[in-house]
Design a protein around this motif. Structure first.
Motif, PDB file in Angstrom:
ATOM      1  N   ASN A 189       0.852  -1.253  -0.070  1.00  0.00           N
ATOM      2  CA  ASN A 189      -0.060  -0.032  -0.235  1.00  0.00           C
ATOM      3  C   ASN A 189       0.810   1.241  -0.042  1.00  0.00           C
ATOM      4  OD1 ASN A 189      -1.889   1.891   0.201  1.00  0.00           O
ATOM      5  ND2 ASN A 189      -2.869   1.026   2.086  1.00  0.00           N
ATOM      6  N   ALA A 227       0.092   4.368  -0.140  1.00  0.00           N
ATOM      7  CA  ALA A 227      -0.194   5.455   0.963  1.00  0.00           C
ATOM      8  C   ALA A 227       0.187   5.314   2.184  1.00  0.00           C
ATOM      9  CB  ALA A 227      -1.597   5.791   0.672  1.00  0.00           C
ATOM     10  N   SER A 252       2.802   7.462   4.638  1.00  0.00           N
ATOM     11  CA  SER A 252       2.443   7.898   5.776  1.00  0.00           C
ATOM     12  C   SER A 252       3.529   7.710   6.769  1.00  0.00           C
ATOM     13  CB  SER A 252       0.860   7.590   6.241  1.00  0.00           C
ATOM     14  OG  SER A 252       0.907   6.193   6.268  1.00  0.00           O
TER      15      SER A 252
END
Length: 177
Positions: A43, A45, A49
């Motif tokens: 992932n 994203a 983060s």
């Protein structure tokens, strides 16, 4: 004025459209919820983060720079030249023009004394300033205080609890009634 025949129908359609737009805001029930994914996938994203706290090391230090004063001046100049003086002048005007202004902060003011007398004339508030009010056994309290003082007093001290309580009872001070 006659009502248009399509107006209620249009409002019902509008409410249904609004509810349809709000449906993603609610969590589905346990029987309707999709099965959890078992396959592990990357992932991007989530990875970005996780890397953000590391990227904060690259940020500049917080410091005042040329041009920041304009931003602060937009707040501080009106505050210091308009708001604070206006509030101070208003408080001063009220203080000067009224004898009862801020009487709560003046010890011995006649209005404050009158209100205090009215308050303590009520049986629920009688004796509220007496620190011994509400003790089950005042003699037991004084005995315990005397024992504690004998254990804690410095060597060579001649102060006794009975003398100190007698001295405090004759003072006009807030810690004794």
């Amino acid at each position: 004025m006659a009502r248009r025949p399509g107006c209620p129908l249009l409002s019902v359609v509008g409410v249904c459209a609004a509810l349809a737009l709000l449906s993603p805001c609610f969590v589905p029930g346990p029987l309707v919820a999709p099965a959890p994914e078992v396959a592990i996938s990357f992932n991007p994203a989530l990875a970005a983060s996780a890397a953000l706290p590391v990227l904060t090391m690259l940020a500049e230090d917080a410091e005042a720079k040329y041009g920041d004063s304009r931003r602060w001046s937009a707040v501080l100049v009106p505050l210091t030249t308009l708001v604070i003086p206006a509030v101070a002048m208003g408080i001063f005007t009220i203080y000067v023009s009224s004898d009862d202004a801020f009487y709560q902060f003046r010890a011995g003011h006649p209005r404050g004394m009158r209100e205090e007398k009215e308050l303590y004339s009520n049986p629920l508030y009688a004796g509220r300033k007496n620190p011994m009010e509400g003790l089950v056994n005042k003699d037991d309290f004084e005995k315990g205080l005397d024992e504690a003082w004998e254990r804690a007093k410095p060597k060579g001290s001649t102060v006794t609890v009975k003398d100190k309580l007698k001295e405090l009872s004759t003072q006009n001070s807030p810690h004794w009634w």
